[in-house]
Design a protein around this motif. Structure first.
Motif, short mmCIF file in Angstrom:
data_model
loop_
_atom_site.label_atom_id
_atom_site.label_comp_id
_atom_site.label_asym_id
_atom_site.label_seq_id
_atom_site.Cartn_x
_atom_site.Cartn_y
_atom_site.Cartn_z
N PHE A 1 42.40 7.16 5.28
CA PHE A 1 41.86 8.31 6.02
C PHE A 1 40.52 8.70 5.41
CE2 PHE A 1 46.49 8.65 6.30
CZ PHE A 1 46.67 8.75 7.68
N VAL A 2 39.66 9.28 6.25
CA VAL A 2 38.38 9.82 5.79
C VAL A 2 38.27 11.25 6.30
CG1 VAL A 2 35.86 9.70 6.04
CG2 VAL A 2 37.17 7.61 5.63
N VAL A 3 37.78 12.14 5.44
CA VAL A 3 37.52 13.53 5.83
C VAL A 3 36.02 13.80 5.67
CG1 VAL A 3 37.99 15.97 5.38
CG2 VAL A 3 39.82 14.28 5.11
N GLY A 4 35.37 14.14 6.77
CA GLY A 4 33.95 14.49 6.74
C GLY A 4 33.79 16.00 6.61
N SER A 5 33.49 16.44 5.41
CA SER A 5 33.26 17.87 5.16
C SER A 5 31.81 18.02 4.68
CB SER A 5 34.24 18.39 4.11
OG SER A 5 34.26 17.53 2.97
N ASP A 6 30.92 17.37 5.43
CA ASP A 6 29.52 17.24 4.99
C ASP A 6 28.56 18.16 5.74
OD1 ASP A 6 30.22 15.66 7.19
OD2 ASP A 6 28.80 14.07 6.73
N GLY A 7 29.04 19.36 6.09
CA GLY A 7 28.14 20.42 6.54
C GLY A 7 27.75 20.39 8.00
N ALA A 8 26.92 21.39 8.36
CA ALA A 8 26.55 21.60 9.76
C ALA A 8 25.80 20.43 10.36
CB ALA A 8 25.72 22.87 9.87
N HIS A 9 25.09 19.66 9.54
CA HIS A 9 24.34 18.48 10.04
C HIS A 9 25.12 17.21 9.74
CE1 HIS A 9 21.08 21.25 10.81
NE2 HIS A 9 21.13 21.65 9.56
N SER A 10 26.42 17.29 9.77
CA SER A 10 27.35 16.24 9.36
C SER A 10 26.99 14.82 9.80
CB SER A 10 28.75 16.59 9.89
OG SER A 10 29.64 15.51 9.71
N TRP A 11 26.81 13.95 8.82
CA TRP A 11 26.59 12.52 9.09
C TRP A 11 27.85 11.92 9.71
CZ3 TRP A 11 29.18 8.17 7.40
CH2 TRP A 11 28.56 6.94 7.61
N VAL A 12 29.01 12.31 9.23
CA VAL A 12 30.27 11.77 9.75
C VAL A 12 30.42 12.11 11.23
CG1 VAL A 12 32.79 11.81 9.57
CG2 VAL A 12 31.39 11.82 7.49
N ARG A 13 30.18 13.38 11.56
CA ARG A 13 30.32 13.80 12.96
C ARG A 13 29.36 13.03 13.87
NH1 ARG A 13 28.29 18.90 12.87
NH2 ARG A 13 26.34 18.18 13.75
N LYS A 14 28.12 12.91 13.43
CA LYS A 14 27.12 12.20 14.23
C LYS A 14 27.48 10.72 14.37
CE LYS A 14 23.45 15.42 12.95
NZ LYS A 14 22.27 15.63 12.06
N ARG B 1 28.70 27.23 17.60
CA ARG B 1 29.09 25.96 18.20
C ARG B 1 30.42 25.46 17.61
NH1 ARG B 1 23.52 25.44 17.24
NH2 ARG B 1 22.27 25.19 19.13
N VAL B 2 31.16 24.72 18.43
CA VAL B 2 32.41 24.08 18.00
C VAL B 2 32.37 22.62 18.41
CG1 VAL B 2 34.93 24.07 18.19
CG2 VAL B 2 33.69 26.23 18.29
N ALA B 3 32.83 21.73 17.53
CA ALA B 3 32.84 20.31 17.83
C ALA B 3 33.80 20.02 18.99
CB ALA B 3 33.27 19.51 16.60
N SER B 4 33.43 19.03 19.80
CA SER B 4 34.25 18.68 20.97
C SER B 4 35.61 18.12 20.57
CB SER B 4 33.51 17.66 21.84
OG SER B 4 33.15 16.52 21.08
N LYS B 5 35.69 17.52 19.41
CA LYS B 5 36.97 17.11 18.84
C LYS B 5 36.84 17.06 17.33
CE LYS B 5 36.13 12.14 19.59
NZ LYS B 5 36.74 10.88 20.10
N PHE B 6 37.98 17.10 16.64
CA PHE B 6 37.98 17.21 15.18
C PHE B 6 38.38 15.92 14.48
CE2 PHE B 6 38.34 22.08 14.28
CZ PHE B 6 37.29 22.32 15.17
N SER B 7 38.63 14.85 15.26
CA SER B 7 38.99 13.60 14.60
C SER B 7 38.74 12.41 15.51
CB SER B 7 40.46 13.60 14.17
OG SER B 7 41.31 13.21 15.23
N ALA B 8 38.74 11.23 14.90
CA ALA B 8 38.72 9.98 15.66
C ALA B 8 40.02 9.26 15.34
CB ALA B 8 37.52 9.12 15.25
N ASP C 1 31.95 23.37 8.24
CA ASP C 1 30.74 23.50 9.05
C ASP C 1 30.47 22.25 9.89
OD1 ASP C 1 30.43 25.96 7.94
OD2 ASP C 1 28.68 25.47 6.72
N ALA C 2 31.08 21.14 9.53
CA ALA C 2 30.91 19.91 10.33
C ALA C 2 31.49 20.08 11.72
CB ALA C 2 31.56 18.72 9.62
N CYS C 3 32.43 21.00 11.89
CA CYS C 3 33.03 21.15 13.22
C CYS C 3 32.96 22.56 13.79
CB CYS C 3 34.49 20.65 13.23
SG CYS C 3 35.56 21.30 11.97
N HIS C 4 32.40 23.52 13.06
CA HIS C 4 32.15 24.84 13.66
C HIS C 4 31.07 25.57 12.88
CE1 HIS C 4 34.83 26.08 10.38
NE2 HIS C 4 35.77 25.33 10.89
#
Length: 595
Positions: free
Chosen positions: A175-188, A300-307, A316-319
């Motif tokens: 598993f990977v958890v992206g907790s890398d902030g509002a400009h999240s590399w993981v989310r992008k 803002r809220v992310a459209s989904k919280f996982s893949a 902040d990566a998701c809200h």
């Protein structure tokens, strides 16, 4: 040169969300790695407010004592509005927190770096360090369904770059958890969008030691002036944080990026606006500014919280939202507090991997509720005050009502997870005051063996086990004790046998008086240790606030009930003694029976 390694969970980003996740998984014995691009942790500024529910969560990990020792506590809030004579005047003082059931009825303020240090030092004691400075450069997630559904597989491949020596490594993770902030590399990288909007509200923030005659400088203050709004947050030591509303006339916003040009507006200019907003009081800084920033409120809220429940985003990566109600760091840490136990249960083979779907179900709804709250609160806070010349402005009564109405939500005490496989409210009526889906209410009980008072929450640590609270009723009554014995047999041959003793911690709470009951009266399964039997009675000196716990929870003092508390401290279900099979059904919804 590139190396390769395997890990159960890779956490990208060592802010509050990532550190909460890392320390929780580390305590649970999960093989975890946490990386961050910063060479050092935050030294000053950033987030600084810990809400009452988050203090309870930290206490469940044994981390609240240091926070309370090092931080500043906010007990009173003051409100200022325009004075008919010009400038501002105080219109009210109220409790800072309006959440009656809060165990810690106050906020705690401490700069983010010091809060991160609490986690970092705790992790270090257990042999876990943050690896830095490291950045991820690529992330690949398997498309094989069989691999994605197998909790023992390593379907995520992440390439990491070590910035100090320019070396690379490949990490294969379950598993990977992206907790890398509002400009999240993981989310992008996952292609997840952030849904919402940016407001027109611009705020400056300054942390400093003040020189002032303002009488409420050590209270949380909400100030509406004709020059704009201001918030004062007292901090550790003599420090204070000022939030100062700015106008577009005062700052330059880049039309392409939507960001404030910090080169053209600095802390001195923020202080100058604060001086105008606080008149007739004066304010200046002693020495240098500790930290400052300028931001435009985005919600803002992310459209989904996982893949595929294999790569998650948190914090902040998701809200994202304004810091006015002090929610950012609290929401972030509670995201991963929610995720830790679920991930641990899956990795141990206790729960089906589908349990991880409840992370997004619970935390995304909370994030959406948070944004809705933040929109209302920010609009009221940033709105023009009502005056004789502006009857359409925000009145003190409006703002105070919102401040108090939103108190349960902003404190974190009012978080309510709705029905799911881990929240089953069918038998809510057997504990009318303890809402299923909300955190277990704090209350003091006494131990049956020695009458020592204990706060119930302290007996329910975040150790990944479900807590079965057997409110045994009046066990001094022979017929009730017989009912308890039947319940014990059903629990032992049902839930415990099917899912394993190690998943559960059982505490029993009798409503009998201390003079009339022995802890040895209860069946062995309900007293695995002498400390596991409690009484709902006053302590010997009537000083602890113990007693009337059954009444507080809304449980029948004679017949009792069973309360299931999840590992994160939230009530999963309630059941009467005669419906013990419903408890088994509850766990069967997401747990894997033992062979």
């Amino acid at each position: 040169m590139s190396t390769e390694s395997k890990v159960d969970v890779l956490i990208i980003g060592a802010g509050p969300a990532g550190l909460m996740c890392a320390q929780g998984l580390n305590r649970a014995g999960v093989k975890v790695r946490i990386v961050d691009q910063r060479p050092k942790r935050v030294a000053a500024g950033q987030a600084d407010g810990i809400q009452p529910r988050t203090v309870e969560v930290l206490q469940s990990y044994g981390l609240a004592e240091r926070l309370l020792r090092e931080g500043n506590q906010l007990h009173m809030a003051a409100f200022y509005n325009p004075s008919p004579n010009g400038g501002i005047e105080r219109t009210d003082r109220t409790p800072d927190v309006t959440a009656p059931s809060a165990r810690y009825p106050h906020e705690v303020t401490l700069h983010q770096g010091a809060i991160e240090a609490i986690f970092v030092d705790s992790m270090r004691e257990r042999g876990l360090e943050v690896d830095r400075p490291i950045i991820p450069t690529s992330l690949e997630l398997s498309t094989e369904e069989s691999e994605l559904k197998d909790p023992n597989a390593y379907p995520v491949k992440v390439e990491l770059k070590h910035l100090e020596d320019n070396t690379t490594e490949t990490v294969r993770a379950k598993f990977v958890v992206g907790s890398d902030g509002a400009h999240s590399w993981v989310r992008k990288t996952l292609g997840i969008t952030m849904d919402g909007e940016q407001t027109d509200y611009i705020w400056g923030v300054v942390d400093m030691i003040p020189d002032t005659d303002f009488p409420d400088i050590r209270n949380r203050c909400a100030i509406h002036s004709n020059n704009g709004s201001c918030m004062i947050i007292p901090r550790e030591g003599d420090k204070v944080r000022l939030y100062v509303q700015l106008s577009e006339k005062e700052v330059h916003v880049d039309p392409e990026t939507g960001r404030v040009d910090r080169k053209k507006f600095g802390p001195e200019q923020v202080m100058e606006v604060a001086r105008k907003s606080l008149k007739p009081y004066y304010i200046d800084k002693v020495g240098e500014v500790d930290w400052w920033t300028i931001y435009i409120i985005g919600q803002r809220v992310a459209s989904k919280f996982s893949a595929h429940e294999r790569v998650f985003i948190a914090g902040d990566a998701c809200h994202t939202h304004s810091p006015k109600a002090g929610q950012g760091m609290n929401a972030s840490m509670n995201d991963t507090h929610n995720l830790v136990w679920k991930m641990t249960h899956v990795l141990r083979g206790w729960a089906d991997i589908s349990l991880l779907k409840t992370y997004e179900f619970e935390r995304r709804k909370y994030a959406q509720d948070l944004i809705n709250f933040d929109k209302k609160f920010s609009a009221l806070f940033s709105g023009k005050p009502r005056t004789e010349d502006n009857q359409d402005g925000v009145s003190h009564e409006q703002f105070l009502e919102a401040f108090q109405t939103f108190g349960a939500f902003s404190s974190g005490i009012g978080i309510h997870y709705t029905s799911s496989v881990v929240v089953q409210p069918a038998h809510q009526s057997f504990a009318t005051n303890q809402t299923v889906g909300m955190r277990i209410l704090p209350h003091v009980f006494i131990r049956a063996a020695d009458a020592r008072p204990y706060e119930l929450q302290d007996l329910l640590p975040a150790d990944t086990r479900f807590k079965i609270l057997v409110f045994a009723g009046n066990t001094a009554n022979a017929s009730q004790l017989d009912r308890v014995k039947v319940l014990a047999e059903n629990v032992e041959t049902g839930v415990l046998k099917k899912f394993g003793n190690e998943v559960f911690d059982i505490l029993s709470i009798s409503s009998a008086h201390k003079e009339k009951v022995n802890y040895t009266d209860l069946p062995e399964v309900f007293r695995s240790h002498w400390s596991k039997v409690l009484l709902d009675d006053e302590d010997m000196f009537k000083r602890s606030g113990s007693g009337k716990g059954y009444e507080y929870y809304g449980i029948d003092t004679e017949k009792g009930a069973v309360v299931i508390v999840r590992p994160d401290g939230y009530v999963g279900m309630i059941a009467p003694f005669e419906k013990v099979e419903d408890i088994e059904t509850y766990f069967a919804g997401f747990m894997i029976p033992r062979s």
